[in-house]
Design a protein around this motif. Structure first.
Motif, short mmCIF file in Angstrom:
data_model
loop_
_atom_site.label_atom_id
_atom_site.label_comp_id
_atom_site.label_asym_id
_atom_site.label_seq_id
_atom_site.Cartn_x
_atom_site.Cartn_y
_atom_site.Cartn_z
N GLY A 100 0.84 -1.19 0.00
CA GLY A 100 0.00 0.00 0.00
C GLY A 100 0.88 1.23 0.00
N TRP A 101 0.69 2.08 1.00
CA TRP A 101 1.52 3.28 1.12
C TRP A 101 2.61 3.12 2.17
CZ3 TRP A 101 1.02 6.55 -2.66
CH2 TRP A 101 -0.20 6.64 -3.33
N SER A 102 2.79 1.91 2.66
CA SER A 102 3.75 1.68 3.74
C SER A 102 5.02 1.01 3.22
CB SER A 102 3.12 0.80 4.82
OG SER A 102 1.99 1.43 5.38
N ASP A 103 6.13 1.43 3.79
CA ASP A 103 7.44 0.85 3.49
C ASP A 103 7.96 0.10 4.70
OD1 ASP A 103 7.83 3.81 1.80
OD2 ASP A 103 8.06 1.89 0.77
N TYR A 104 8.55 -1.07 4.43
CA TYR A 104 9.12 -1.89 5.48
C TYR A 104 10.57 -2.21 5.12
CZ TYR A 104 4.25 -2.39 6.77
OH TYR A 104 2.94 -2.12 7.13
N TRP A 105 11.41 -2.30 6.16
CA TRP A 105 12.84 -2.49 5.93
C TRP A 105 13.37 -3.61 6.81
CZ3 TRP A 105 15.13 0.24 2.10
CH2 TRP A 105 14.45 1.39 1.63
#
Length: 115
Positions: A100-105
């Motif tokens: 969606g609009w979320s980034d994960y690292w």
């Protein structure tokens, strides 16, 4: 939330190969794409390669023909195969996921290429 666990970094001589792995967990449905970024000391983070849910791939110009990103759906793992490594590939490599609009690292893994 999505958690990303990376493995496979290390020290290699120029011309050698390494394979990075990234395993996502948590709420992994509807992840749009996953990829690898890297950041060398004193430089900005840059996209190395990414693969979409449909399987399309993108690479930064400096790694085209040397690196390959792939996905094993059975193992729920994304790989970055790095061949013909150069000293300028030395960096911390981080797995990334966009949902969606979320980034994960991921936490990052060090790749060091000696000349």
């Amino acid at each position: 939330q999505v958690q990303l666990v990376e493995s496979g970094g290390g020290l290699v001589q120029a011309g050698g190969s390494l394979r990075l792995s990234c395993v996502p967990s948590g709420s992994i449905l509807s992840i749009n794409y996953m990829g690898w970024y890297r950041q060398a000391p004193g430089k900005q983070r840059e996209l190395v390669a990414r693969i979409s849910v449909g399987g399309s791939t993108d690479y930064t110009d400096s790694v085209k023909g040397r690196f390959t990103i792939s996905r094993d759906n059975a193992k729920n793992t994304v790989y970055l195969q790095m061949n013909s490594l150069k000293p300028e590939d030395t960096a911390v490599y981080s797995c990334h996921a966009r949902k969606g609009w979320s980034d994960y690292w991921g936490q990052g893994t060090q790749v060091t290429v000696s000349s």
